[in-house]
Design an enzyme around this catalytic site. Structure first.
Site, PDB file in Angstrom:
ATOM      1  N   HIS A 189       5.275   5.558  11.553  1.00 31.22           N
ATOM      2  CA  HIS A 189       4.713   5.451  10.205  1.00 31.22           C
ATOM      3  C   HIS A 189       3.762   6.654  10.063  1.00 31.22           C
ATOM      4  O   HIS A 189       2.542   6.503  10.088  1.00 31.22           O
ATOM      5  CB  HIS A 189       3.973   4.121  10.071  1.00 31.22           C
ATOM      6  CG  HIS A 189       3.663   3.706   8.666  1.00 31.22           C
ATOM      7  ND1 HIS A 189       3.754   4.557   7.581  1.00 31.22           N
ATOM      8  CD2 HIS A 189       3.235   2.510   8.157  1.00 31.22           C
ATOM      9  CE1 HIS A 189       3.413   3.898   6.480  1.00 31.22           C
ATOM     10  NE2 HIS A 189       3.097   2.658   6.803  1.00 31.22           N
ATOM     11  N   ARG A 195       0.818  -1.227   0.000  1.00 28.99           N
ATOM     12  CA  ARG A 195       0.000   0.000   0.000  1.00 28.99           C
ATOM     13  C   ARG A 195       0.846   1.269   0.000  1.00 28.99           C
ATOM     14  O   ARG A 195       0.624   2.181  -0.799  1.00 28.99           O
ATOM     15  CB  ARG A 195      -0.896   0.015   1.249  1.00 28.99           C
ATOM     16  CG  ARG A 195      -1.914  -1.059   1.249  1.00 28.99           C
ATOM     17  CD  ARG A 195      -2.245  -1.485   2.679  1.00 28.99           C
ATOM     18  NE  ARG A 195      -2.879  -2.780   2.643  1.00 28.99           N
ATOM     19  CZ  ARG A 195      -2.208  -3.931   2.487  1.00 28.99           C
ATOM     20  NH1 ARG A 195      -0.909  -3.945   2.407  1.00 28.99           N
ATOM     21  NH2 ARG A 195      -2.851  -5.053   2.406  1.00 28.99           N
ATOM     22  N   THR A 196       1.800   1.325   0.928  1.00 23.90           N
ATOM     23  CA  THR A 196       2.542   2.575   1.128  1.00 23.90           C
ATOM     24  C   THR A 196       3.361   2.916  -0.114  1.00 23.90           C
ATOM     25  O   THR A 196       3.317   4.041  -0.616  1.00 23.90           O
ATOM     26  CB  THR A 196       3.461   2.438   2.362  1.00 23.90           C
ATOM     27  OG1 THR A 196       2.691   1.901   3.433  1.00 23.90           O
ATOM     28  CG2 THR A 196       4.036   3.769   2.762  1.00 23.90           C
ATOM     29  N   LYS A 239      25.955  -4.872  -2.565  1.00 25.19           N
ATOM     30  CA  LYS A 239      27.411  -5.090  -2.669  1.00 25.19           C
ATOM     31  C   LYS A 239      28.125  -4.456  -1.481  1.00 25.19           C
ATOM     32  O   LYS A 239      29.329  -4.298  -1.490  1.00 25.19           O
ATOM     33  CB  LYS A 239      27.941  -4.456  -3.964  1.00 25.19           C
ATOM     34  CG  LYS A 239      27.337  -5.004  -5.230  1.00 25.19           C
ATOM     35  CD  LYS A 239      27.917  -4.234  -6.433  1.00 25.19           C
ATOM     36  CE  LYS A 239      27.019  -4.320  -7.634  1.00 25.19           C
ATOM     37  NZ  LYS A 239      27.328  -3.276  -8.628  1.00 25.19           N
ATOM     38  N   ARG A 299      11.559   3.519   3.428  1.00 25.08           N
ATOM     39  CA  ARG A 299      11.106   2.494   4.388  1.00 25.08           C
ATOM     40  C   ARG A 299      12.298   1.619   4.724  1.00 25.08           C
ATOM     41  O   ARG A 299      13.041   1.186   3.827  1.00 25.08           O
ATOM     42  CB  ARG A 299       9.973   1.635   3.827  1.00 25.08           C
ATOM     43  CG  ARG A 299       9.678   0.445   4.731  1.00 25.08           C
ATOM     44  CD  ARG A 299       8.438  -0.298   4.375  1.00 25.08           C
ATOM     45  NE  ARG A 299       7.244   0.442   4.758  1.00 25.08           N
ATOM     46  CZ  ARG A 299       6.014  -0.078   4.769  1.00 25.08           C
ATOM     47  NH1 ARG A 299       5.826  -1.332   4.421  1.00 25.08           N
ATOM     48  NH2 ARG A 299       4.982   0.643   5.122  1.00 25.08           N
TER      49      ARG A 299
HETATM   50  N1   CP Z   1       0.001  -0.079   6.015  1.00 19.74           N
HETATM   51  C1   CP Z   1       1.138  -0.419   5.392  1.00 19.74           C
HETATM   52  O1   CP Z   1       2.205   0.124   5.693  1.00 19.74           O
HETATM   53  O2   CP Z   1       0.991  -1.378   4.435  1.00 19.74           O
HETATM   54  P1   CP Z   1       2.166  -1.873   3.447  1.00 19.74           P
HETATM   55  O3   CP Z   1       3.155  -2.606   4.300  1.00 19.74           O
HETATM   56  O4   CP Z   1       1.466  -2.753   2.439  1.00 19.74           O
HETATM   57  O5   CP Z   1       2.772  -0.655   2.831  1.00 19.74           O
END
Ligand code: CP
Length: 320
Positions: free
Chosen positions: A144, A64-65, A92, A114
């Site tokens: 988040h 999603r993110t 590497k 991320r």
């Molecule tokens: N909510 C969320 O972070 O979902 P993803 O891990 O699919 O990005």
């Protein structure tokens, strides 16, 4: 961290966590998301970030993110580069700093990061060149922030802007959840009426009581008269050792079933950041049922991420 996020004039420069946000700043981002959603309904593009380059750097899995960040950048007409971490030079042995420097040398304007390590996005932000922004797309169990903003957007859409009227429960693996940390901060900033945190003792840190939340071991008690229930996934990938007897036992005590949901208010909304483990923390009939807003959360992520990107890159107007 809030001094790193905000420029001296109050302009949002990076988004690393909900630290240091004031209620008006959160509502302003949500208002902007609402405006952008109506301007881009039907996938129309806006020229707000034309000439800007956004790099998507996902060292951890995401559906999603990552997709909504990349779509959001594209809807704002930015050039979007997705670094395929698995085939990049990080494999590497290249350090994060050298990766950042190499990408900056290509005149990139914004990094969406991320990473499994808590603090990774802040590390990028501390070392980013002037004029380059960093957005935290989830770092370890720390934060988040865009998920929290899209969750607040979804709650506001259904329940109105007066969070003081709301009783909210967050249920599940709070210990390992960056979503829980950011949601708790955002709800606290917005003055939520009552916040109940629910889960097995081993997954419920006492420190969360500092946000004025009540801790519950009994889900049935905690659900009573709730307006909003946010269910969390068991984060097996962050657990070392056994926290729970079994998934079956967990579902019996903490799973949200149709009969349990009846303990909340009839118009209670059910949220989940995804990905879900159906039959572990939530029954399919609830996840797909009339109280669920889980799919709306995903759609709202697009508008909220557009708003955040436009704001940090200083794109000041929504053009028709
Ligand atoms: N909510 C969320 O972070 O979902 P993803 O891990 O699919 O990005």
């Amino acid at each position: 961290m809030s001094r790193l996020q905000f420029a001296p004039d109050g302009q949002l420069r990076h988004l690393l966590s909900i630290d240091g946000f004031k209620p008006a700043q959160i509502h302003a981002l949500l208002d902007r998301a609402e405006g952008l959603r109506s301007s881009t309904g039907g996938a129309r593009k806006l020229p707000l970030l034309r000439g800007k380059t956004v790099v998507s750097l996902f060292f951890e899995n995401s559906t999603r993110t990552r997709t909504t960040f990349e779509l959001a950048a594209s809807r704002l007409s930015a050039d979007v580069v997705t670094l395929d971490v698995a085939s990049s030079s990080t494999k590497k042995g290249e350090s994060l700093l050298d990766t950042l420097a190499a990408l900056e040398a290509m005149n990139c304007d914004l990094f969406v990061v991320r990473h499994a390590a808590s603090g990774a996005a802040e590390f990028f932000a501390r070392h980013a060149a002037a004029g380059v922004s960093v957005l935290n797309a989830g770092d370890g169990r720390h934060a988040h922030p865009t998920q929290a903003l899209l969750d607040m957007f979804t709650i506001r859409q259904h329940k109105g802007a007066d969070f003081g009227q709301l009783r909210v429960a967050i249920v599940g693996d709070l210990l390992h959840s960056r979503v829980a940390r950011s949601d708790i901060q955002a709800l606290s900033v917005l003055g939520v009426g009552e916040l109940r945190l629910v889960g097995p003792r081993a997954l419920l840190p006492d420190a969360f009581a500092d946000f004025g939340a009540s801790l519950y071991g009994d889900l049935d008690l905690a659900l009573k008269d709730c307006d909003v229930v946010i269910m969390l996934r068991l984060q097996r990938e962050r657990m070392r050792g056994a926290f729970l007897p079994s998934e079956g036992e967990y579902y019996r005590r903490y799973g949200l079933s149709e009969s349990r949901l009846k303990l909340a208010k009839p118009d209670c909304i059910v949220m989940h950041p995804g990905p879900m483990n159906r039959g572990v923390e939530i029954a399919s009939s609830v996840a797909d049922g009339p109280n669920s807003v889980i799919q709306e959360q995903v759609s709202n992520g697009l508008a909220v991420r557009m708003a955040v990107m436009a704001t940090v890159l200083g794109a000041r107007t929504v053009q028709p």
